[in-house]
Motif scaffolding. Structure first.
Motif, PDB file in Angstrom:
ATOM      1  N   THR A  45       1.396  -1.864  -7.736  1.00  0.00           N
ATOM      2  CA  THR A  45       1.401  -2.403  -6.372  1.00  0.00           C
ATOM      3  C   THR A  45       0.178  -3.275  -6.135  1.00  0.00           C
ATOM      4  O   THR A  45      -0.896  -3.038  -6.700  1.00  0.00           O
ATOM      5  N   CYS A  46       0.338  -4.305  -5.337  1.00  0.00           N
ATOM      6  CA  CYS A  46      -0.769  -5.216  -5.034  1.00  0.00           C
ATOM      7  C   CYS A  46      -1.426  -4.887  -3.705  1.00  0.00           C
ATOM      8  O   CYS A  46      -2.377  -5.548  -3.290  1.00  0.00           O
ATOM      9  N   ASP A  47      -0.910  -3.902  -3.012  1.00  0.00           N
ATOM     10  CA  ASP A  47      -1.438  -3.524  -1.703  1.00  0.00           C
ATOM     11  C   ASP A  47      -2.442  -2.382  -1.821  1.00  0.00           C
ATOM     12  O   ASP A  47      -2.324  -1.509  -2.691  1.00  0.00           O
ATOM     13  N   PHE A  95      -5.301  -8.873   8.088  1.00  0.00           N
ATOM     14  CA  PHE A  95      -4.523  -8.041   7.186  1.00  0.00           C
ATOM     15  C   PHE A  95      -3.180  -7.683   7.810  1.00  0.00           C
ATOM     16  O   PHE A  95      -3.028  -7.639   9.034  1.00  0.00           O
ATOM     17  N   LYS A  96      -2.228  -7.464   6.914  1.00  0.00           N
ATOM     18  CA  LYS A  96      -0.925  -6.957   7.330  1.00  0.00           C
ATOM     19  C   LYS A  96      -0.877  -5.476   7.002  1.00  0.00           C
ATOM     20  O   LYS A  96      -1.295  -5.066   5.920  1.00  0.00           O
ATOM     21  N   CYS A  97      -0.382  -4.686   7.923  1.00  0.00           N
ATOM     22  CA  CYS A  97      -0.342  -3.246   7.720  1.00  0.00           C
ATOM     23  C   CYS A  97       1.080  -2.725   7.954  1.00  0.00           C
ATOM     24  O   CYS A  97       1.659  -2.938   9.027  1.00  0.00           O
ATOM     25  N   CYS A 140      -0.463   3.977   4.994  1.00  0.00           N
ATOM     26  CA  CYS A 140      -0.632   2.586   5.420  1.00  0.00           C
ATOM     27  C   CYS A 140      -0.741   1.684   4.199  1.00  0.00           C
ATOM     28  O   CYS A 140      -1.614   1.890   3.341  1.00  0.00           O
ATOM     29  N   GLN A 141       0.140   0.706   4.117  1.00  0.00           N
ATOM     30  CA  GLN A 141       0.042  -0.335   3.095  1.00  0.00           C
ATOM     31  C   GLN A 141      -0.745  -1.496   3.703  1.00  0.00           C
ATOM     32  O   GLN A 141      -0.269  -2.185   4.609  1.00  0.00           O
ATOM     33  N   TYR A 142      -1.944  -1.690   3.189  1.00  0.00           N
ATOM     34  CA  TYR A 142      -2.881  -2.683   3.721  1.00  0.00           C
ATOM     35  C   TYR A 142      -2.876  -3.903   2.795  1.00  0.00           C
ATOM     36  O   TYR A 142      -3.188  -3.779   1.614  1.00  0.00           O
ATOM     37  N   ARG A 143      -2.502  -5.072   3.342  1.00  0.00           N
ATOM     38  CA  ARG A 143      -2.450  -6.296   2.535  1.00  0.00           C
ATOM     39  C   ARG A 143      -3.344  -7.360   3.169  1.00  0.00           C
ATOM     40  O   ARG A 143      -3.172  -7.711   4.340  1.00  0.00           O
TER      41      ARG A 143
END
Length: 280
Positions: free
Chosen positions: A8-10, A86-88, A100-103
């Motif tokens: 995963t990249c997040d 960031f996108k969460c 939480c997936q933090y990008r």
């Protein structure tokens, strides 16, 4: 599962319902709050993150805890050095935790913001220069326009009208030339000045910028129109003043500060034996 986490990249933040971070996997670029030094680990995200971020993030987490619905949103993350974005993606993990997936989307958001600023500046330039953009479909014979020419239409109003209807507003002597440009692609140099008749005669300048083909094979001509009425009017006024000065009974001339002659009217040329065809 471990392999999936590696792929995963997040960044993943494992939070208690009260906001305490109990575990994290960092995959995004470091910032003062989320980094590979794990400064967030063991801390409450509602206390650790900036207040303006928490005001948006806390209601989203609480909504996920309460309803189990997934939350997806973008957030600002200001720090003393810079502003991150960031996108969460927040999901309920169990009754006591959320994941939480933090990008990090800072670069993308900055590019989007810069593009918005560039578009705003372009719109202001178009408004100041009184420019409008149009396209013409040679099959349907429909003329599509939007912009700031401000003669027949309100500023930035978008309309679609038949070419025949538009030509009715064009000065009679210019109708055939404009029709040939759009109907027979008689582009010439790609630039054409014509006049519109409304409460008075307005001077416009048309420029062809592109030709393309639609899905049905019809040719579509793209271009812009500029309202040059003020420019033409000022130029005509200047020519009238120049003509009056040139035929004055007084000798009139102008020079630069170093004495270089830059203008001389007819009488001044005669008195100083400067030929009419000499450019000064």
């Amino acid at each position: 599962a471990a392999r999936l986490l590696e792929m995963t990249c997040d960044t993943l933040l494992f939070l208690k319902n009260d906001g305490t971070c109990t575990d994290m996997i960092v995959k995004t670029e470091n910032n003062p709050y989320v980094n590979d030094q794990y400064t967030l680990l063991g801390k409450n995200i509602f206390d650790f993150f900036p207040g303006e971020t928490v005001r948006e993030l806390r209601p989203a987490i609480e909504h996920v805890v309460r309803t189990g619905e997934v939350s997806k949103a973008n957030y600002d993350l200001p720090s003393p050095e810079k502003l991150d974005y960031f996108k969460c993606v927040i999901q309920k993990y169990d009754e006591d935790h959320v994941l939480c997936q933090y990008r990090d989307i800072t670069q993308r958001s900055q590019m989007k913001k810069n593009l918005q600023i560039a578009n705003e500046r372009l719109r202001e330039t178009e408004r100041a220069a009184k420019i409008g953009y149009w396209s013409y479909n040679t099959a349907s014979k429909l003329f599509r326009y939007s912009g700031y020419v401000g003669v027949l239409l309100n500023e930035n109003e978008e309309i679609i009208m038949p070419l025949e209807e538009y030509l009715q507003q064009v000065y009679p002597e210019d109708q055939k030339k404009l029709n040939n440009i759009l109907e027979h692609q008689d582009f010439g140099q790609g630039t054409f000045e014509y006049r519109i008749v409304k409460d008075k005669v307005y001077f416009l300048k048309l420029k062809i910028v592109n030709t393309r083909y639609g899905s049905d094979g019809s040719m579509i001509i793209d271009g812009y129109t500029q309202n040059v009425d003020d420019i033409v009017s000022k130029w005509n006024e200047l020519k009238m003043v120049t003509l009056a000065v040139n035929h004055s009974k007084d000798s009139v001339f102008a020079t630069k500060m170093d004495g270089t002659l830059i203008f001389a009217n007819r009488l001044c040329r005669l008195q100083n034996q400067i030929d009419e065809d000499v450019d000064i």
